[in-house]
Design a protein around this motif. Structure first.
Motif, PDB file in Angstrom:
ATOM      1  N   VAL A 175       6.530 -43.054 -65.000  1.00  0.00           N
ATOM      2  CA  VAL A 175       6.251 -44.467 -65.260  1.00  0.00           C
ATOM      3  C   VAL A 175       7.552 -45.213 -65.570  1.00  0.00           C
ATOM      4  CG1 VAL A 175       5.108 -46.057 -66.874  1.00  0.00           C
ATOM      5  CG2 VAL A 175       3.843 -44.130 -65.895  1.00  0.00           C
ATOM      6  N   ALA A 176       8.454 -44.592 -66.327  1.00  0.00           N
ATOM      7  CA  ALA A 176       9.758 -45.218 -66.596  1.00  0.00           C
ATOM      8  C   ALA A 176      10.502 -45.455 -65.286  1.00  0.00           C
ATOM      9  CB  ALA A 176      10.584 -44.341 -67.543  1.00  0.00           C
ATOM     10  N   TRP A 177      10.454 -44.467 -64.393  1.00  0.00           N
ATOM     11  CA  TRP A 177      11.105 -44.618 -63.090  1.00  0.00           C
ATOM     12  C   TRP A 177      10.461 -45.767 -62.302  1.00  0.00           C
ATOM     13  CZ3 TRP A 177      15.254 -44.113 -60.460  1.00  0.00           C
ATOM     14  CH2 TRP A 177      15.227 -44.263 -59.083  1.00  0.00           C
ATOM     15  N   LEU A 178       9.129 -45.811 -62.300  1.00  0.00           N
ATOM     16  CA  LEU A 178       8.431 -46.867 -61.556  1.00  0.00           C
ATOM     17  C   LEU A 178       8.793 -48.260 -62.077  1.00  0.00           C
ATOM     18  CD1 LEU A 178       4.863 -45.311 -61.123  1.00  0.00           C
ATOM     19  CD2 LEU A 178       6.597 -45.651 -59.339  1.00  0.00           C
ATOM     20  N   THR A 207       0.872 -49.313 -59.186  1.00  0.00           N
ATOM     21  CA  THR A 207       0.787 -47.860 -59.346  1.00  0.00           C
ATOM     22  C   THR A 207       1.021 -47.467 -60.804  1.00  0.00           C
ATOM     23  OG1 THR A 207       1.534 -47.501 -57.078  1.00  0.00           O
ATOM     24  CG2 THR A 207       1.797 -45.657 -58.609  1.00  0.00           C
ATOM     25  N   ALA A 208       2.044 -48.045 -61.414  1.00  0.00           N
ATOM     26  CA  ALA A 208       2.342 -47.739 -62.823  1.00  0.00           C
ATOM     27  C   ALA A 208       1.166 -48.116 -63.712  1.00  0.00           C
ATOM     28  CB  ALA A 208       3.606 -48.469 -63.265  1.00  0.00           C
ATOM     29  N   PRO A 264      -2.011 -47.608 -68.057  1.00  0.00           N
ATOM     30  CA  PRO A 264      -2.333 -48.979 -68.459  1.00  0.00           C
ATOM     31  C   PRO A 264      -2.061 -49.260 -69.945  1.00  0.00           C
ATOM     32  CG  PRO A 264      -4.345 -47.712 -68.086  1.00  0.00           C
ATOM     33  CD  PRO A 264      -3.193 -46.866 -67.636  1.00  0.00           C
ATOM     34  N   GLU A 265      -2.024 -48.206 -70.765  1.00  0.00           N
ATOM     35  CA  GLU A 265      -1.791 -48.388 -72.200  1.00  0.00           C
ATOM     36  C   GLU A 265      -0.312 -48.496 -72.558  1.00  0.00           C
ATOM     37  OE1 GLU A 265      -0.912 -44.340 -71.262  1.00  0.00           O
ATOM     38  OE2 GLU A 265      -2.645 -45.524 -70.674  1.00  0.00           O
ATOM     39  N   ASN A 266       0.578 -48.205 -71.613  1.00  0.00           N
ATOM     40  CA  ASN A 266       2.016 -48.312 -71.865  1.00  0.00           C
ATOM     41  C   ASN A 266       2.367 -49.783 -72.077  1.00  0.00           C
ATOM     42  OD1 ASN A 266       4.821 -48.920 -70.944  1.00  0.00           O
ATOM     43  ND2 ASN A 266       4.939 -46.704 -70.684  1.00  0.00           N
ATOM     44  N   PRO A 267       2.985 -50.133 -73.235  1.00  0.00           N
ATOM     45  CA  PRO A 267       3.240 -51.551 -73.529  1.00  0.00           C
ATOM     46  C   PRO A 267       4.122 -52.255 -72.494  1.00  0.00           C
ATOM     47  CG  PRO A 267       3.738 -50.166 -75.438  1.00  0.00           C
ATOM     48  CD  PRO A 267       3.395 -49.254 -74.304  1.00  0.00           C
ATOM     49  N   HIS A 268       5.139 -51.549 -71.981  1.00  0.00           N
ATOM     50  CA  HIS A 268       6.020 -52.144 -70.976  1.00  0.00           C
ATOM     51  C   HIS A 268       5.249 -52.400 -69.680  1.00  0.00           C
ATOM     52  CE1 HIS A 268      10.109 -51.949 -68.671  1.00  0.00           C
ATOM     53  NE2 HIS A 268       9.635 -53.157 -68.744  1.00  0.00           N
ATOM     54  N   VAL A 269       4.458 -51.428 -69.279  1.00  0.00           N
ATOM     55  CA  VAL A 269       3.643 -51.571 -68.069  1.00  0.00           C
ATOM     56  C   VAL A 269       2.645 -52.722 -68.247  1.00  0.00           C
ATOM     57  CG1 VAL A 269       1.874 -50.456 -66.635  1.00  0.00           C
ATOM     58  CG2 VAL A 269       3.912 -49.173 -67.337  1.00  0.00           C
ATOM     59  N   ALA A 270       1.997 -52.782 -69.412  1.00  0.00           N
ATOM     60  CA  ALA A 270       1.007 -53.840 -69.668  1.00  0.00           C
ATOM     61  C   ALA A 270       1.655 -55.220 -69.588  1.00  0.00           C
ATOM     62  CB  ALA A 270       0.354 -53.629 -71.038  1.00  0.00           C
TER      63      ALA A 270
END
Length: 172
Positions: A108-111, A133-134, A139-145
């Protein structure tokens, strides 16, 4: 061990004391120079203290020594995008020697780093695809959200110039 875990926990606090955390990581790194997650976390602490050259040096060595360690590769890509060195970022972003298995958080960090690169070079459709995709993975990752909240309503747009050219052609 215990001291390392305390530093990791301290780094997740909202107002982390990055200088203190960095000093702790530096001390531990001298005791365990081959423990690459510690070197990575030390690099992150340097970055948080705006010590970009030192951060980059550590991240480059980690990427060279441990190409399957996606946390370091993602952080280096983000650093290159942040410092607007997009040609160097392109080389890193397009490397395909990916590990067969990796930690989901590292992927996820890479994405998210690759998404930022695509956004920086104007490849919005690709950026959207990557953040989608990330979001499906974490979905719970704060950066992704945060990123997903900005991109969720993205609709691929047709190039205006191409559309005008097609209309002119049809009128003839």
């Amino acid at each position: 061990g215990k001291r390392y875990h305390k530093l990791v926990l301290a780094s997740h606090k909202p107002f982390a004391d990055w200088q203190k955390i960095g000093a702790g990581y530096q001390k531990l790194a001298q005791e365990a120079p081959d423990y690459y997650p510690l070197r990575y976390n030390y690099a992150v602490s340097l970055y948080k203290c705006h010590r970009i050259q030192e951060t980059e040096s550590i991240l480059r060595s980690l990427v060279a020594e441990y190409p399957a360690y996606l946390f370091a590769r993602a952080a280096l890509l983000s650093l290159l995008v942040h410092t607007k060195r997009l040609e160097e970022a392109e080389q890193l972003a397009n490397q395909i020697d990916f590990p067969k298995e990796t930690h989901p958080d590292a992927y996820v960090a890479w994405l998210t780093s690759k998404m930022a690169y695509c956004e920086a070079i104007g490849q919005d459709a690709e950026a959207f695809s990557i953040i989608k995709t990330a979001q499906e993975i974490a979905p719970e990752n704060p950066h992704v959200a945060l990123l997903w909240s900005k991109w969720r309503n993205y609709k691929e747009k047709k190039a205006p110039a191409a559309g005008r050219a097609a209309k002119r052609k049809n009128k003839k």
